[in-house]
Enzyme design. Structure first.
Site, mmCIF file in Angstrom:
data_model
loop_
_atom_site.group_PDB
_atom_site.id
_atom_site.type_symbol
_atom_site.label_atom_id
_atom_site.label_comp_id
_atom_site.label_asym_id
_atom_site.label_seq_id
_atom_site.Cartn_x
_atom_site.Cartn_y
_atom_site.Cartn_z
ATOM 1 N N CYS A 1 -11.112 2.764 0.255
ATOM 2 C CA CYS A 1 -9.718 3.078 0.542
ATOM 3 C C CYS A 1 -9.347 2.277 1.782
ATOM 4 O O CYS A 1 -10.076 2.331 2.787
ATOM 5 C CB CYS A 1 -9.515 4.571 0.794
ATOM 6 S SG CYS A 1 -7.836 5.003 1.351
ATOM 7 N N ASP B 1 0.865 -1.187 0.000
ATOM 8 C CA ASP B 1 0.000 0.000 0.000
ATOM 9 C C ASP B 1 0.895 1.228 0.000
ATOM 10 O O ASP B 1 2.087 1.147 0.316
ATOM 11 C CB ASP B 1 -0.909 0.001 1.230
ATOM 12 C CG ASP B 1 -1.961 1.119 1.189
ATOM 13 O OD1 ASP B 1 -2.191 1.692 0.102
ATOM 14 O OD2 ASP B 1 -2.549 1.429 2.242
ATOM 15 N N SER B 2 0.318 2.346 -0.331
ATOM 16 C CA SER B 2 1.085 3.585 -0.289
ATOM 17 C C SER B 2 1.415 3.980 1.139
ATOM 18 O O SER B 2 2.387 4.697 1.385
ATOM 19 C CB SER B 2 0.291 4.712 -0.969
ATOM 20 O OG SER B 2 -0.916 4.954 -0.267
ATOM 21 N N GLU C 1 -2.701 8.680 8.855
ATOM 22 C CA GLU C 1 -1.258 8.445 8.929
ATOM 23 C C GLU C 1 -0.634 9.227 10.089
ATOM 24 O O GLU C 1 0.354 8.784 10.682
ATOM 25 C CB GLU C 1 -0.598 8.855 7.609
ATOM 26 C CG GLU C 1 -0.954 7.976 6.424
ATOM 27 C CD GLU C 1 0.046 6.858 6.190
ATOM 28 O OE1 GLU C 1 1.224 7.019 6.551
ATOM 29 O OE2 GLU C 1 -0.368 5.816 5.648
ATOM 30 N N HIS D 1 -7.140 2.662 3.968
ATOM 31 C CA HIS D 1 -6.919 3.491 5.157
ATOM 32 C C HIS D 1 -8.220 3.719 5.934
ATOM 33 O O HIS D 1 -8.201 3.825 7.158
ATOM 34 C CB HIS D 1 -6.361 4.863 4.758
ATOM 35 C CG HIS D 1 -4.887 4.885 4.514
ATOM 36 N ND1 HIS D 1 -4.326 4.452 3.344
ATOM 37 C CD2 HIS D 1 -3.859 5.308 5.296
ATOM 38 C CE1 HIS D 1 -3.010 4.609 3.405
ATOM 39 N NE2 HIS D 1 -2.706 5.125 4.580
ATOM 40 N N CYS E 1 -4.405 -1.325 -1.953
ATOM 41 C CA CYS E 1 -4.572 0.120 -2.163
ATOM 42 C C CYS E 1 -5.521 0.281 -3.336
ATOM 43 O O CYS E 1 -5.244 -0.197 -4.439
ATOM 44 C CB CYS E 1 -3.224 0.759 -2.468
ATOM 45 S SG CYS E 1 -3.297 2.503 -2.957
#
Length: 284
Positions: free
Chosen positions: A205, A31-32, A173, A207, A94
Site C-alpha cells: 500500500c 491515489d485514493s 491521512e 500509504h 494505489c
C-alpha cells in the site's frame, strides 16, 4: 521519500493556466489519498524536470474496504481527468486501484501508458533468508487476485503471509503516524508474522511507506521493501519526455484542499497550493 528541494513551479487548473505549452506531455499520479505522493516524490527526485499532476481522491478514501465496482469507477474517472489535462502517462499509485482497475484501464485507453502497483513479492523472495515473507496491504489488496497471482508466480517455495492493516491508512491521512494508536495497531497485526519468523516485509500500500519507520520499529532487523522508487523509475522509463519538461507540479484533491495542503506539509515538507476537483462518474 525525502522532501524535494528545488525551484519547481506549482500549477493550478485549468489546463490553460498550467504554465506549460499545450503540447507538453505530463505524468499523472493517482491515489485514493496521500500514498501516491511517495511515488510522486521519487519521480521528482529522480527527474526534477518532469511535469507532474497528482490527484488524490480523498472524498472516497480509503479504497481498501470499498466495493471493487466503486473503486473501478472512481479510478477510471480519475484517469479520464488526468488524460484530459494532458497526461499521456498515468501512474495508478494505489495497490487497491491497481488490483481492481489496471487491466480495464489499459484495455479501454490503449493510447495512454499506465503504470500500476504490484506487491513486491519477487524481490522479497530473492532477499529472504528464512523463506517467510509478510505482505502488508489493505483488505482489498490482500484478498484480491493480483496478490494471489504474484504469489503464484514468484512465491513458490516460500511461505507468504498476507496481512491486512485496516485503519492504518486513516491514521496516516490524519497525521498520526507517530502516535500510540499506530504503534498498537502495528504491534497487534504484525505479531503473527514475527512469530512465524518472517524476515522480509512487503509494503503493498503506497500509504505505508510513510509509516515505514514505525513498521521497522516493530520488525527489528527484518527487511522492509517499499516499491515506490521502482514504480517511479518505471514511470520515467515509459515517459522519456520527462527530461524535456520544466519541473511543473499540480496537486489536486476531490476532498478538502486546505486539509491536503497541511497533510502534504507534514508528510513531505512541501508548501504547495492544492486545487479542488470533482470527478465525473457515470451513473450505472
Amino acid at each position: 521519500m525525502l522532501p524535494f528541494g528545488g525551484s519547481a513551479r506549482t500549477l493550478l487548473l485549468p489546463r490553460g493556466d498550467l504554465g506549460v505549452p499545450y503540447d507538453a506531455a505530463m505524468i499523472g499520479v493517482f491515489d485514493s489519498g496521500l500514498g501516491g505522493l511517495g511515488v510522486l516524490a521519487d519521480i521528482r527526485r529522480l527527474e526534477p524536470r518532469a511535469d507532474l499532476v497528482a490527484l488524490a481522491d480523498q472524498a472516497h478514501a480509503p479504497y481498501g474496504d470499498r466495493p471493487p465496482e466503486s473503486v473501478a469507477a472512481w479510478t477510471h474517472a480519475a484517469a479520464d481527468h488526468l488524460i484530459g489535462l494532458g497526461c499521456d502517462t498515468v501512474v495508478i499509485a494505489c495497490n487497491t486501484a491497481s488490483t481492481v482497475a489496471l487491466a480495464s484501464l489499459r484495455a479501454a485507453r490503449p493510447d495512454t501508458a499506465f503504470v500500476g502497483m504490484e506487491p513486491a513479492v519477487k524481490p522479497a523472495a530473492d532477499s529472504t533468508g528464512t523463506g517467510v515473507i509478510a505482505v502488508l496491504g489493505t483488505t482489498r489488496t490482500i484478498e484480491g487476485p493480483l496478490l494471489a497471482s504474484v504469489v503464484e508466480r514468484f512465491g513458490a517455495g516460500h511461505r507468504v503471509l498476507p496481512i491486512a492493516l485496516p485503519g492504518l491508512v486513516d491514521l496516516i491521512e490524519d497525521g498520526l503516524v507517530d502516535g500510540e494508536a499506530t504503534g498498537r495497531l502495528l504491534a497487534a497485526r504484525l505479531a503473527p508474522a514475527l512469530e512465524a519468523g518472517a524476515d522480509t516485509y512487503v509494503l503493498a500500500c503506497t500509504h505505508y511507506g510513510f509509516a515505514r519507520h514505525r513498521i521497522e520499529e516493530v520488525v527489528g532487523e527484518a527487511t522492509v521493501i517499499d516499491p515506490a522508487e521502482a514504480v517511479a523509475r518505471q514511470a520515467l522509463r515509459v515517459h522519456p519526455e520527462a527530461a524535456a519538461g520544466s519541473g511543473t507540479l499540480a496537486l489536486l484533491t476531490t476532498g478538502d484542499p486546505v486539509r491536503m495542503r497541511r497533510q502534504v506539509g507534514l508528510i513531505l515538507g512541501w508548501d504547495d497550493p492544492v486545487a479542488p476537483v470533482r470527478l465525473s462518474v457515470p451513473v450505472r
